[in-house]
Design a protein around this motif. Sequence first.
Motif, mmCIF file in Angstrom:
data_model
loop_
_atom_site.group_PDB
_atom_site.id
_atom_site.type_symbol
_atom_site.label_atom_id
_atom_site.label_comp_id
_atom_site.label_asym_id
_atom_site.label_seq_id
_atom_site.Cartn_x
_atom_site.Cartn_y
_atom_site.Cartn_z
ATOM 1 N N LEU A 180 24.930 73.743 50.892
ATOM 2 C CA LEU A 180 24.790 72.842 49.380
ATOM 3 C C LEU A 180 23.386 72.199 48.652
ATOM 4 O O LEU A 180 23.794 70.795 49.817
ATOM 5 N N PHE A 181 22.646 72.479 48.441
ATOM 6 C CA PHE A 181 22.091 71.055 47.639
ATOM 7 C C PHE A 181 22.928 70.337 47.185
ATOM 8 O O PHE A 181 23.676 70.149 46.650
ATOM 9 N N SER A 182 21.750 69.366 46.858
ATOM 10 C CA SER A 182 22.483 67.482 46.391
ATOM 11 C C SER A 182 21.900 67.654 44.758
ATOM 12 O O SER A 182 22.988 66.947 43.747
ATOM 13 N N GLY A 183 21.106 68.695 44.349
ATOM 14 C CA GLY A 183 21.016 68.477 42.732
ATOM 15 C C GLY A 183 19.470 69.423 42.930
ATOM 16 O O GLY A 183 18.444 69.066 43.498
ATOM 17 N N TYR A 184 19.062 69.590 41.547
ATOM 18 C CA TYR A 184 18.432 69.757 40.696
ATOM 19 C C TYR A 184 17.312 68.552 40.561
ATOM 20 O O TYR A 184 18.352 68.034 39.544
ATOM 21 N N PRO A 203 19.716 66.458 36.266
ATOM 22 C CA PRO A 203 21.320 66.248 35.958
ATOM 23 C C PRO A 203 21.973 66.791 35.201
ATOM 24 O O PRO A 203 23.173 67.643 35.360
ATOM 25 N N ASP A 204 21.482 67.498 34.158
ATOM 26 C CA ASP A 204 22.687 68.453 33.113
ATOM 27 C C ASP A 204 23.058 69.243 33.277
ATOM 28 O O ASP A 204 23.391 70.057 33.993
ATOM 29 N N LEU A 205 21.477 70.170 34.518
ATOM 30 C CA LEU A 205 21.043 71.329 35.712
ATOM 31 C C LEU A 205 22.082 71.391 36.168
ATOM 32 O O LEU A 205 22.387 72.404 36.258
ATOM 33 N N THR A 206 22.114 70.597 36.995
ATOM 34 C CA THR A 206 23.098 70.327 38.319
ATOM 35 C C THR A 206 24.015 70.627 37.657
ATOM 36 O O THR A 206 25.466 71.192 38.245
ATOM 37 N N ALA A 207 25.302 69.613 36.539
ATOM 38 C CA ALA A 207 26.553 69.802 36.359
ATOM 39 C C ALA A 207 26.340 71.352 35.845
ATOM 40 O O ALA A 207 27.940 71.850 35.942
ATOM 41 N N SER A 208 25.098 72.049 35.252
ATOM 42 C CA SER A 208 25.943 73.299 34.959
ATOM 43 C C SER A 208 26.193 73.725 35.641
ATOM 44 O O SER A 208 26.892 75.372 35.628
ATOM 45 N N ALA A 209 25.440 73.976 37.446
ATOM 46 C CA ALA A 209 25.469 74.656 38.757
ATOM 47 C C ALA A 209 26.828 74.286 39.318
ATOM 48 O O ALA A 209 27.290 75.469 40.037
ATOM 49 N N LEU A 210 27.950 73.485 39.247
ATOM 50 C CA LEU A 210 28.327 73.168 39.892
ATOM 51 C C LEU A 210 29.631 73.598 38.707
ATOM 52 O O LEU A 210 30.008 72.998 38.239
ATOM 53 N N ASP A 211 30.764 73.688 40.049
ATOM 54 C CA ASP A 211 32.712 73.789 39.238
ATOM 55 C C ASP A 211 33.376 72.847 40.335
ATOM 56 O O ASP A 211 33.484 73.157 41.573
ATOM 57 N N GLY A 212 33.084 71.534 40.217
ATOM 58 C CA GLY A 212 33.763 70.859 41.210
ATOM 59 C C GLY A 212 32.904 70.950 42.569
ATOM 60 O O GLY A 212 31.944 70.534 42.519
ATOM 61 N N ASP A 213 33.446 71.999 44.357
ATOM 62 C CA ASP A 213 32.459 71.478 44.716
ATOM 63 C C ASP A 213 31.279 73.022 44.669
ATOM 64 O O ASP A 213 31.512 72.780 46.056
ATOM 65 N N TRP A 214 32.134 73.891 44.146
ATOM 66 C CA TRP A 214 30.944 74.846 44.350
ATOM 67 C C TRP A 214 30.365 75.247 43.350
ATOM 68 O O TRP A 214 29.927 74.971 42.406
ATOM 69 N N PHE A 215 29.450 75.817 43.876
ATOM 70 C CA PHE A 215 28.313 76.354 43.774
ATOM 71 C C PHE A 215 27.916 77.294 43.158
ATOM 72 O O PHE A 215 28.889 78.445 43.771
ATOM 73 N N VAL A 216 28.339 77.246 41.731
ATOM 74 C CA VAL A 216 27.994 79.035 40.628
ATOM 75 C C VAL A 216 27.152 79.519 40.738
ATOM 76 O O VAL A 216 25.464 79.365 40.149
ATOM 77 N N THR A 217 26.991 81.020 41.402
ATOM 78 C CA THR A 217 25.599 81.849 42.157
ATOM 79 C C THR A 217 25.874 82.805 40.329
ATOM 80 O O THR A 217 26.607 82.480 39.368
ATOM 81 N N SER A 218 24.421 82.840 40.401
ATOM 82 C CA SER A 218 24.319 84.185 39.191
ATOM 83 C C SER A 218 24.552 85.846 39.747
ATOM 84 O O SER A 218 24.143 86.280 39.586
#
Length: 198
Positions: free
Chosen positions: A57-61, A65-80
Amino acid sequence: APPPGLVEAARAAGARVVTSYGMSETCGGCVYDGTPLYNVDLKIGDDGRIRVAGPVLFSGYRLRPDLTASALDGDWFVTSDLGVLDDGGLRVLGRADDVINTGGEQVVAAVPAAAVAEHPAVTDAVVVGRPDPEWGERVVAVVVSPDPPSLADLRAFVKERLPACAAPAELVVMSEIPLLPNGKPNLAALRYGRDREP
């Protein structure tokens, strides 16, 4: 996703085909032939979206940080992307933003598109949702065909394979599917009726 039948045809011709799944946020491919790389975890959320965890997983956008937080659910990256896990293997159904809400039913556009593409008279197909005053959205099949089937014939063909809600309510015949510069179908143009031919 490759066009329906392409992988099977390539394998039948003797090609060794490996399907992969991944994105920039997962440092490229992280699932091959449905199996995740070592130490990569997959799960499907209650919303049907594929979630990925692990060292890929990436370290973030950058600077977001707002976009990074919305894409992560704990340790999980939530895809589209929507998917299912069959016998431990990942099967991608389509994009979450390609879901057609018709009459209270949710239809992943890629599923009826694959069924429409199996029709012997169809050489290329895309399915999109278009606004509908009664149903919310209607399933629209956009096809390329030298001798197109009737809407009734195509609906019957799809209903033999899928629930009735996935059968096209409209048929648009074009000489070619309009593409974006990256070679993918221009779904926005097709969704809103631009680039239609008589």
